[in-house]
Design an enzyme around this catalytic site. Structure first.
Site, PDB file in Angstrom:
ATOM      1  CB  CYS A  49      46.002  39.796  33.166  1.00 42.48           C
ATOM      2  SG  CYS A  49      46.142  39.816  31.381  1.00 42.48           S
ATOM      3  CG  HIS A  72      49.112  35.599  32.406  1.00 38.22           C
ATOM      4  ND1 HIS A  72      49.019  35.948  33.739  1.00 38.22           N
ATOM      5  CD2 HIS A  72      48.841  36.742  31.699  1.00 38.22           C
ATOM      6  CE1 HIS A  72      48.702  37.241  33.823  1.00 38.22           C
ATOM      7  NE2 HIS A  72      48.590  37.744  32.605  1.00 38.22           N
ATOM      8  NE  ARG A 110      56.191  46.444  33.761  1.00 38.56           N
ATOM      9  CZ  ARG A 110      56.341  46.503  32.435  1.00 38.56           C
ATOM     10  NH1 ARG A 110      57.039  47.461  31.885  1.00 38.56           N
ATOM     11  NH2 ARG A 110      55.785  45.580  31.651  1.00 38.56           N
ATOM     12  CD  GLU A 115      48.628  33.754  36.648  1.00 34.84           C
ATOM     13  OE1 GLU A 115      48.999  33.595  37.826  1.00 34.84           O
ATOM     14  OE2 GLU A 115      49.382  34.152  35.742  1.00 34.84           O
TER      15      GLU A 115
HETATM   16  N1  PCA Z   1      48.049  40.918  29.383  1.00 34.30           N
HETATM   17  C1  PCA Z   1      48.094  42.016  30.338  1.00 34.30           C
HETATM   18  C2  PCA Z   1      46.794  42.736  30.156  1.00 34.30           C
HETATM   19  C3  PCA Z   1      46.245  42.271  28.853  1.00 34.30           C
HETATM   20  C4  PCA Z   1      47.025  41.078  28.508  1.00 34.30           C
HETATM   21  O1  PCA Z   1      46.816  40.308  27.560  1.00 34.30           O
HETATM   22  C5  PCA Z   1      48.373  41.544  31.754  1.00 34.30           C
HETATM   23  O2  PCA Z   1      49.004  40.496  31.942  1.00 34.30           O
HETATM   24  O3  PCA Z   1      47.950  42.208  32.685  1.00 34.30           O
END
Ligand code: PCA
Length: 218
Positions: free
Chosen positions: A147, A170, A94, A84
């Site tokens: 996140c 991610h 959501r 990111e």
């Molecule tokens: N993914 C979620 C929150 C916790 C996670 O592992 C997100 O992408 O916001």
């Protein structure tokens, strides 16, 4: 001496959205205690909750005084390690978080800037991952859920701590998760751990990022 190494605070999340496992915590905890690029990795589990995640993050930062903060989270549906570049000052959930909270159009930090860029060498990290054969990409949105919330808070904390750097990655579903879903990509845990280790090594040892295109048109 091991204790004199600067710390990397590496965080993962607990399962959410009906899953019973979160690959981010599985990958992150495998690196706890490791020495990478002259730093010591301290792994911490954060709840997938807007409020509690920031409380725990702040406590972990106070405790570990990290030189580098790297958050890791599951992005089901993405097929690569997704570095990111930016986090926005927005909560727009959501689905409810694990505490039942569902903020809509609230700031992460009231009065904070609209967004922060990661100050990790994201392009050098991407290049190293690709060189080593790990599927990876740059991403320009971490979403608007927990996140992004944690990523924004990490970048905000890093901006206030002299010399601290922060970012967020991610990661896809694990194969066991994708097996129950139709058409969703996955990545083996070992590959994710290997990729995070490469990314952290570059982050720990690179001050100036590469000037190569990493832009996206859509
Ligand atoms: N993914 C979620 C929150 C916790 C996670 O592992 C997100 O992408 O916001």
């Amino acid at each position: 001496m091991a204790t004199s190494l600067p710390n990397i605070l590496l965080t993962g999340f607990d399962p959410f959205g009906g899953e019973s496992i979160n690959p981010s915590w599985e990958a992150v905890r495998a690196l706890h205690g490791r020495r990478i690029g002259g730093h010591r990795v301290v792994a911490r589990l954060l709840p997938t909750e807007f409020a509690a995640s920031l409380r725990l993050l702040k406590a972990a930062v106070r405790e570990t005084a990290p030189a580098i903060l790297l958050g890791v989270g599951q992005a089901g549906g993405r097929e690569r390690l997704s570095i990111e570049r930016v986090a926005v000052n927005l909560q727009d959930a959501r689905i409810p978080d694990n505490a039942g909270a569902r903020p809509i159009d609230q700031p992460v930090i009231p009065g904070g800037p609209a967004a922060y860029f990661s100050n990790l060498p994201v392009k050098a990290m991407l290049a190293a991952l690709r060189d080593r054969g790990v599927p990876a990409e740059l991403s320009h949105t971490a979403g608007t859920y927990v996140c992004n919330h944690v990523a924004y808070a990490m970048l905000h904390l890093a901006a206030k701590r002299r010399g601290a750097r922060a970012g967020f990655i991610h990661i896809p579903y694990l194969p066991a998760q994708a097996a129950r879903l139709h058409g969703k990509p996955s990545m083996a845990l070992e590959e994710m751990v290997h990729g995070l280790e490469i990314a952290l090594r570059v982050a720990a040892t690179t001050r100036t990022d590469l000037t190569v295109s990493g832009g996206a048109i859509d």
